[in-house]
Design an enzyme around this catalytic site. Sequence first.
Site, short mmCIF file in Angstrom:
data_model
loop_
_atom_site.label_atom_id
_atom_site.label_comp_id
_atom_site.label_asym_id
_atom_site.label_seq_id
_atom_site.Cartn_x
_atom_site.Cartn_y
_atom_site.Cartn_z
N PHE A 21 72.73 81.20 -31.98
CA PHE A 21 72.34 80.29 -32.16
C PHE A 21 71.02 80.68 -32.59
O PHE A 21 70.32 81.07 -31.64
CB PHE A 21 72.43 78.94 -30.83
CG PHE A 21 72.37 77.71 -31.04
CD1 PHE A 21 73.60 76.57 -31.39
CD2 PHE A 21 71.24 76.99 -30.97
CE1 PHE A 21 73.51 75.27 -31.41
CE2 PHE A 21 70.97 75.86 -31.14
CZ PHE A 21 72.04 75.03 -31.43
N HIS A 99 77.73 79.81 -37.12
CA HIS A 99 76.80 80.41 -35.84
C HIS A 99 77.66 79.44 -34.15
O HIS A 99 77.52 77.79 -34.41
CB HIS A 99 75.13 80.52 -35.70
CG HIS A 99 74.88 79.01 -35.04
ND1 HIS A 99 74.28 78.28 -34.33
CD2 HIS A 99 74.17 78.08 -36.35
CE1 HIS A 99 74.23 77.12 -34.26
NE2 HIS A 99 73.89 77.05 -35.19
N CYS A 100 77.70 79.89 -33.33
CA CYS A 100 78.06 79.76 -32.10
C CYS A 100 77.00 79.92 -31.05
O CYS A 100 75.97 79.80 -31.77
CB CYS A 100 79.45 79.60 -31.46
SG CYS A 100 79.42 81.70 -31.78
N LEU A 101 76.87 79.57 -29.76
CA LEU A 101 76.04 79.83 -28.76
C LEU A 101 74.96 81.63 -29.12
O LEU A 101 74.76 81.95 -29.16
CB LEU A 101 76.86 78.82 -27.67
CG LEU A 101 76.32 77.69 -27.66
CD1 LEU A 101 76.49 77.81 -25.49
CD2 LEU A 101 75.11 77.38 -27.65
N THR A 107 82.97 81.95 -33.68
CA THR A 107 81.99 82.68 -35.06
C THR A 107 83.24 83.93 -34.98
O THR A 107 83.51 83.73 -36.16
CB THR A 107 80.55 83.07 -34.84
OG1 THR A 107 79.91 82.42 -34.44
CG2 THR A 107 80.55 83.46 -35.73
#
Length: 208
Positions: A21, A99-101, A107
Amino acid sequence: MQQQPPLNFALVCPGVHRSGFPSRHNVPFLKRLRLRSLICLASGSYAPEVRAWIESEGINVLLQTMTPNREPFVTMDCSTIIAALRAALDPSNQPVLVHCLKGQQQTGVLVGCMRKLQRWSLAAIFDEYRRYAGPAVSLMDLQMIELIDLYGESLVTPHESEINGDNNDGTEADADGVATAAVASDTAVASDTAEASNTCVDATGQQE
């Protein structure tokens, strides 16, 4: 000003980047990428500085929220994975940051699906997934990458899967990029052939 990339940032292939993120500390670095789109795979809100950058650059934010795989019954939605994959491979959205966290599970699954379209071996796909997932490695993620159907007529069509990448067979692509990986329809999967393409790089800048 020091330029700091987001967590687990890497170039997947020309026009497609991956990361965790983005935070306010990453904005100076991200400005260099001249992104056209962000594909967000996780729930969360961007910091005010990140939102200001998105608005000033006119960046398109595509929300494709995916719940991480969790034993025993929580699984990512395949339709969301396919939608995110289509968006990432759409030239009109590139350059794009997916993106993810933390740039690990969601991802990692999405990038693993892209690698399948690039004709990478499962061993190479799983190795790349593990490098970015670290202690968050999930056997369910690996199983999903292996078993998801990317060639059904309602999923990925041939022209959408023509992405730049390395054949991952030990041969180098031409410096100018020779061709693209071609994916046949579900009626001709058995006779699929793939051509060499622009070399993809991992986070270290080496060929996969």
